[in-house]
Design an enzyme around this catalytic site. Structure first.
Site, PDB file in Angstrom:
ATOM      1  N   ASP A   7      -1.566  -1.037   5.967  1.00  0.00           N
ATOM      2  CA  ASP A   7      -1.859  -0.574   7.323  1.00  0.00           C
ATOM      3  C   ASP A   7      -3.334  -0.291   7.567  1.00  0.00           C
ATOM      4  O   ASP A   7      -3.702   0.080   8.683  1.00  0.00           O
ATOM      5  CB  ASP A   7      -1.063   0.705   7.619  1.00  0.00           C
ATOM      6  N   ASP A  36       0.863  -1.179   0.000  1.00  0.00           N
ATOM      7  CA  ASP A  36       0.000   0.000   0.000  1.00  0.00           C
ATOM      8  C   ASP A  36       0.900   1.230   0.000  1.00  0.00           C
ATOM      9  O   ASP A  36       2.113   1.132   0.249  1.00  0.00           O
ATOM     10  CB  ASP A  36      -0.903  -0.040   1.236  1.00  0.00           C
ATOM     11  N   ASP A  54      -6.601  -2.859   3.049  1.00  0.00           N
ATOM     12  CA  ASP A  54      -5.519  -3.779   2.690  1.00  0.00           C
ATOM     13  C   ASP A  54      -5.760  -5.195   3.206  1.00  0.00           C
ATOM     14  O   ASP A  54      -4.944  -6.084   2.943  1.00  0.00           O
ATOM     15  CB  ASP A  54      -4.184  -3.271   3.251  1.00  0.00           C
ATOM     16  N   THR A  94      -2.550   1.055  -4.611  1.00  0.00           N
ATOM     17  CA  THR A  94      -3.063   2.128  -3.777  1.00  0.00           C
ATOM     18  C   THR A  94      -4.397   2.630  -4.302  1.00  0.00           C
ATOM     19  O   THR A  94      -4.677   2.562  -5.497  1.00  0.00           O
ATOM     20  CB  THR A  94      -2.053   3.299  -3.709  1.00  0.00           C
ATOM     21  N   GLU A 146      -3.125  21.321   0.362  1.00  0.00           N
ATOM     22  CA  GLU A 146      -3.579  22.662   0.697  1.00  0.00           C
ATOM     23  C   GLU A 146      -3.274  23.001   2.146  1.00  0.00           C
ATOM     24  O   GLU A 146      -2.903  24.128   2.470  1.00  0.00           O
ATOM     25  CB  GLU A 146      -5.083  22.777   0.432  1.00  0.00           C
TER      26      GLU A 146
END
Length: 1174
Positions: free
Chosen positions: A842, A419, A846, A701, A523
């Protein structure tokens, strides 16, 4: 060998037995399959109505057994081992007195012991799974029952219930959002456990239900009926209809809050349970707990079959010998042995002798083999748990081996599926550098003006004069603060833009500190940097933005907000400052913004472009910054056209996009920002080390393509030196197939051309590449594929092309993938490549991938413990994977292979004596050893040395073979043998058990003879000398890499030259955009509509024009999805492997830093152990 010789010398010859003569001394479960659900009908607040559909409750089960199923299922799993079936068969044979020379307890006792120990271990593992299930199932939630809110356990929540959630609470089930504390029924959720993204997402209740508010009495009377799709694993899709008060309302994914989400920045909300427990989309993506077995287990099963065949051959030879002996010699013994007439048939005698020898020779594979294997694995697991170099002090988290049966498989990993968010990165964005008006800020120089690395020794810029400055923000370049204090207009305008052009919301906590609610971490980093540098974003309304500029409060009128999307790759705001000037501030990808600059920016563009290349080469995420002064008259005309476009029915989006393009031109370049998506410590070194060990790393991912690619460059998985980076982003199966075909053509050099750094594919006929092996590919390649393209690529007619291309690439990155797609990719490689796989993650997204891989590793990170609970191994940082595989995995595999070789050697030497003795005892199945010696040989006499080697053996670089452990175990075993031998041959034991211990005094009298000791000495020397000579010649003539390292270390100890440290040189990076902005379209319209702002803070009235968007369409724009596109990236990272990474503690070895090439032989060396074993 010494024990065998001593015992043969001490024990007298046995009696001659006739065939048939006995020596003195006998699942299926049925379950009702639930009918396939086509659609779901749920009525609110009516459990009786919903129970007729037999929906599952909210209880989850990740365990394998219960009290009733444990015994049959566990026995079924254990007897999948061929050896267990083999010993059960032998036990049955030993119960037949006509063929058994040994009593039945010699087999049943160790068999029961092994089965019991394994069952206890499996029961313990499943107990902890039950315990974790109970922790989740017993969580409390407020449920509306009988017109009042009651605390109820999660497992008791039913479909149709209305539950209340509060801020920062986990969502208990898949809910239809009814109302919330925010205006217009909005709520904010974090979906990190579903897709790995920590940026907030917006959900909005239907207007008819948002009016219910927090009125419990009105909510209790709510009796709407939802008709929706059946349970499925699609996280981004939901279709349904709510019927209430005679009207129907369409439902989509934006009305649903999924289990596993966390409620953020929302005081409370109410939701109606649609899917519960196993039917939730999270659990539908979790996969099933699988029974994992190692290659050693499969090899042992194969060996047992081959050895059983070998025993049959020996038994046939001895049976034929017995028949011949009985026919030619046996008649001479009839007078003495008193045979019956029916026993004179020599063929029948040979038949009985065959089975007798099968029993006697079975000790070549004793049941203690499996006990020893489990003990060794347990020892290896404790080594992992005790490893201080895998202990993370930041969270006081040690490494944890959650299973004891897979350690040696760690040394054979070929593919690692990882991941990204929280596994490779910390998901913490940090403002690192910027380029303003052609000057870089953020670099540190020494006294000679040379650029140096930023370290803790350098003094950071102090922000104590700014009360709003963050405590964790660090900036090491003092020139930026000097430019701010001197009033540099370009610097001020740059920071002013960062404080104005964003979608951040602000609020003050009880301590008066500003808290920013950010939609994306990028941001947040930029606005926080501006705040620390003196330009503080304070608050906003739909028509104003208030910032504090170096202590002065300034309010800007927000005239228009040009929102971000994946196609535009930029966002802009148009504001009027207090002086009445209208300015457009824009930030976005440099490749997009540079095309819209005024021609007068040519010199600054060249300089800034070089700076961006340098930033991107360091793995930083970059944005270009520009502005434009607007004429009041021009803006009013443009805004009028924008209002007309918003009101248009046809081609509305195209007209708006055209107006955006018109006003976002002739921009004046200010500079660029560089933000670091901070990698976890040691990730680069770990990735490099694993690559040197020929382990391929695939990144799976749920994050954006640009973000994943940028991290790939930062981790050195993607580099500028790669021959090509293939991007597959087709939206249909035909497009995906064509892109894969063209990529394979380019990979084999069939058809490649370049244009502006991008790969351009030309059409050709498909190539037949199925027969081409990976070895024919030269160079490094990478494959990047989107989730929607992967869905088509995993289809049966395309997946072979995908797998072939992916396996030829050094790195594979799959973006925007669902949890189920992660598992499907792992299964694809497992099934078709026959390779050992490892998955590491994690979060809850996953879990399915972790369960599917041969080895599952969970990281106890920011996203809960779901991954850890489903894993085989767990630790706190990705960098520990290097040590787990290259140290513990390698040693476990070597130790297990050497243990098996040693074990089979000693048992063959022990057992084949019976074969040799058969030629001297008339093939009568007489044992040369007594029963007690046979029973104790593997359990007591020879168990410790072989266990010591299996647990503690290592590649002796700094240690000798004769350690304290070796001395204790070897001499201890010999001493134990002699003590038991003298005890069994003593007068006292004979007096108590005369029939079981008849050889009284044999040991004492035999071992007093000098010739006995001489024979023992000569036999040992004759056995050991050839081995010693062979090893000496091998080390001298054909030294292994370990031998060479050992010699190098000895030479280093004699002479230690001073180490010269070469200065690091930085490779120049090719032009690459490091742009990556994890932002979601629609937040600009949400802000300007005011729907996310509370009514208690009414916006001030203004004579300005109305906001540019029609407020009825903001949620549709928020839901809109566009195809991810990305530019080519490059990376510049100088990697230095730390010698400390391979320095183990007391029981581990030290690897010299000069021997980095040793990593390349890890896998070939480990496989050498397997070849030697085979």
């Amino acid at each position: 060998m010494l024990i065998l010789i001593c015992h043969l010398a001490a024990s007298g010859s046995g009696q001659l037995l006739r065939p048939g003569e006995k020596k003195s001394g006998a699942i299926m479960f049925c379950s009702k399959k639930k009918s396939l659900e086509v659609e779901r009908i749920v009525k609110a607040n009516d459990r009786e109505y919903n129970e007729k559909y037999q929906y599952t409750d909210n209880r989850i089960h990740t365990c394998k057994y219960n009290i009733l199923t444990f015994l049959p299922i566990n026995l079924f799993e254990q007897f999948q081992r061929v050896a267990n079936v083999y010993f059960l068969f032998l036990l049955i044979l030993q119960l037949i007195p006509e063929i058994s020379s040994l009593t039945w307890f010699t087999t049943i006792v160790p068999l029961v012991l092994v089965v019991t120990m394994t069952a206890v271990k499996d029961a313990t593992d499943d107990y902890f799974r039950h315990k974790s299930d109970n922790q989740v199932n017993n969580r409390q939630s407020e449920v509306l029952i009988d017109s009042k809110l009651q605390n109820e356990k999660w497992m008791n929540v039913k479909v149709g219930d209305i539950i209340k959630l509060e801020n920062n609470q986990f969502v208990a089930a898949d809910l239809l959002l009814l109302s919330s504390s925010e205006p217009h029924g909005l709520c904010y959720i974090e979906t990190a456990e579903l897709d790995g993204e920590t940026n907030l997402k917006v959900r909005r209740a239907l207007s008819v239900t948002s009016e219910l508010g927090a009125d419990v009495s009105r909510l209790a009377k709510f009796d709407g009926i939802v008709v929706c799709e059946a349970p499925n694993n699609k996280l981004d899709k939901f279709t349904g209809v709510l019927s209430w008060k005679g009207s129907k309302h369409s439902l989509n994914n934006e009305k649903i809050i999924l289990r596993g989400c966390v409620l953020r920045n929302t005081s409370w909300c109410f939701g109606m349970v649609i899917f519960a427990g196993p039917d939730t989309k999270l659990m539908q993506n979790s996969g099933k707990t699988k029974f994992k077995r190692t290659s050693i287990d499969r090899l042992m099963n194969t060996l047992v079959l081959w050895i059983f065949g070998f025993l049959i051959c020996l038994g046939i030879i001895l049976a034929i010998g017995n028949s011949i002996w009985e026919n030619q010699v046996g008649d001479q013994f009839r007078t003495f042995l008193f045979w019956n007439e029916g026993e004179k048939n020599s063929v029948f005698s040979g038949f009985l002798t065959f089975w007798s020898y099968i029993i006697i020779l079975n000790t070549v594979v004793p049941i203690s083999l499996y006990v020893s294997v489990e003990v060794i694995r347990l020892g290896h697991s404790y080594f992992i748990n005790w490893d201080r170099k895998m202990y993370y002090s930041g969270k006081a988290t040690p490494a944890q081996a959650r299973t004891t049966t897979l350690n040696e498989e760690l040394g054979q990993i070929e593919y690692v599926f990882s991941d990204k968010t929280g596994t490779l990165t910390e998901n913490i964005m940090t403002f690192k550098k910027c380029s303003i008006n052609g000057r870089i800020y953020g670099e540190v120089h020494d006294v000679l003006g040379q650029k140096t690395d930023m370290t803790k020794k350098k003094e950071a810029v102090g922000f104590s004069v700014n009360p709003q400055a963050g405590r964790t923000f660090q900036f090491f370049d003092h020139h930026l603060m000097e430019s701010i204090k001197m009033g540099d207009p370009k610097v001020h305008e740059f920071l002013r833009l960062l404080a104005l052009c964003h979608t951040v919301m602000s609020e003050e906590n009880s301590a008066g500190e500003l808290i920013y609610q950010v939609q994306s971490p990028d941001e947040g980093a930029l606005v926080t940097a501006a705040k620390n540098l003196g330009f503080i974003f304070k608050s906003r309304t739909p028509e104003t933005i208030t910032i504090e500029e170096l202590g002065t409060l300034v309010t800007y009128q927000l005239l228009a907000f040009l929102d971000f999307n994946n196609f535009r790759k930029r966002m802009s705001v148009i504001v009027r400052n207090p002086e009445g000037q209208i300015k457009l501030y824009s930030k976005g990808a440099d490749t997009i913004l540079f095309e819209r600059l005024h021609p007068s920016n040519e010199d600054l563009l060249t300089l800034t472009s070089d700076h961006l290349s340098e930033f991107a080469g360091e793995g930083l995420r970059t944005l270009a910054i520009a502005y434009r002064d607007l004429d009041d008259k021009y803006f009013k005309e443009w805004h009028k056209m924008l209002e007309d476009a918003n009101a248009a029915i046809d081609e509305r989006d195209e007209r708006i996009a055209g107006l955006y393009e018109e006003i976002e031109r002739d921009l004046m370049l200010l500079g660029a920002t560089a933000v670091e998506d901070k990698l976890q410590e040691g990730v680069i070194e770990t990735v490099t080390s694993l690559s040197l060990a020929n382990i391929k790393i695939w990144v799976l991912t749920g994050d954006k393509q640009e973000t994943a690619i940028n991290i790939g460059y930062a981790c050195n998985m993607l580099t500028d030196d790669m021959n090509d980076v293939f991007i597959v982003a087709g939206n249909t199966a035909v497009e995906v197939r064509e892109e894969l075909r063209k990529a394979k053509e380019n990979l084999f050099g069939q058809n490649r051309s370049f244009s502006n750094g991008h790969v351009v594919f030309e059409k050709k006929q498909p190539l037949e590449l199925d027969s081409v092996v990976e070895e024919t590919v030269t160079g490094d390649y990478a494959l990047i594929i989107n989730g929607h393209s992967l869905a088509h690529a995993l289809e049966s007619d395309v997946k072979n092309d995908l797998l072939e291309l992916a396996c030829m690439c050094k790195t594979v990155v799959c973006c925007r993938v669902t949890p189920l797609q992660k598992a499907q990719v792992v299964e694809l490689v497992k099934k078709h490549r026959n390779a050992v796989t490892l998955a590491i993650g994690d979060g809850a997204n996953d879990v399915s991938m972790i369960k599917s891989a041969h080895i599952g590793v969970g990281i106890s990170g920011q996203e809960g413990l779901q991954a850890v609970l489903a894993s085989d191994y767990a630790f706190a940082q990705f960098r520990y994977l290097q040590r787990l595989l290259l140290v513990h995995g390698r040693w476990s595999y070597f130790r297990m292979c050497k243990f098996l070789c040693y074990f089979f050697y000693k048992n063959f030497a022990f057992t084949l004596v019976h074969f040799w003795f058969g030629f001297f005892c008339g093939f009568s199945a007489q044992t040369v050893y007594d029963q007690w010696f046979i029973t104790l040989f593997n359990i007591v006499y020879t168990s410790l040395p072989v266990l010591a080697m299996g647990i503690f053996d290592q590649i002796a670089l700094d240690t000798s073979y004769w350690t304290v452990i070796n001395h204790v175990f070897i001499w201890g075993s010999i001493a134990t043998y002699f003590s038991i031998l003298f005890t069994m041959h003593s007068n006292g034991l004979f007096g108590i058990f005369p029939r079981q211990f008849p050889f009284v005094g044999n040991a004492r009298h035999s071992l007093t003879q000098k010739c006995i000791w001489l024979v023992i000495l000569l036999t040992i020397v004759a056995s050991v000398m050839p081995v010693v000579a062979f090893r000496f010649l091998k080390v001298d003539l054909f030294p292994t890499l370990s031998d060479q390292i050992r010699q190098w270390q000895k030479a280093q100890k004699k002479a230690r030259p001073l180490r010269s440290r070469k200065p690091q040189t930085r490779r120049s990076s090719s032009r690459r955009s490091g742009y990556a902005f994890a932002h979601q379209e629609g937040y600009g319209e949400l802000i300007t509509s005011g729907k996310n702002m509370r009514a208690k803070n009414p916006p001030p009235t203004s004579g300005l024009e109305k906001t540019l968007y029609n407020s009825t369409s903001w949620i549709e724009n928020l839901c809109k999805k566009t195809t991810d596109t990305v530019s080519s990236f490059s990376q510049d990272k100088t990697v230095k492997l730390s010698q400390d990474e391979f320095e183990p503690h007391s029981y581990l070895f030290t690897l010299a830093g000069a021997e980095i090439n040793w990593l390349q032989s890890l896998r070939s060396g480990a496989r050498g152990g397997a070849d030697g074993l085979a």
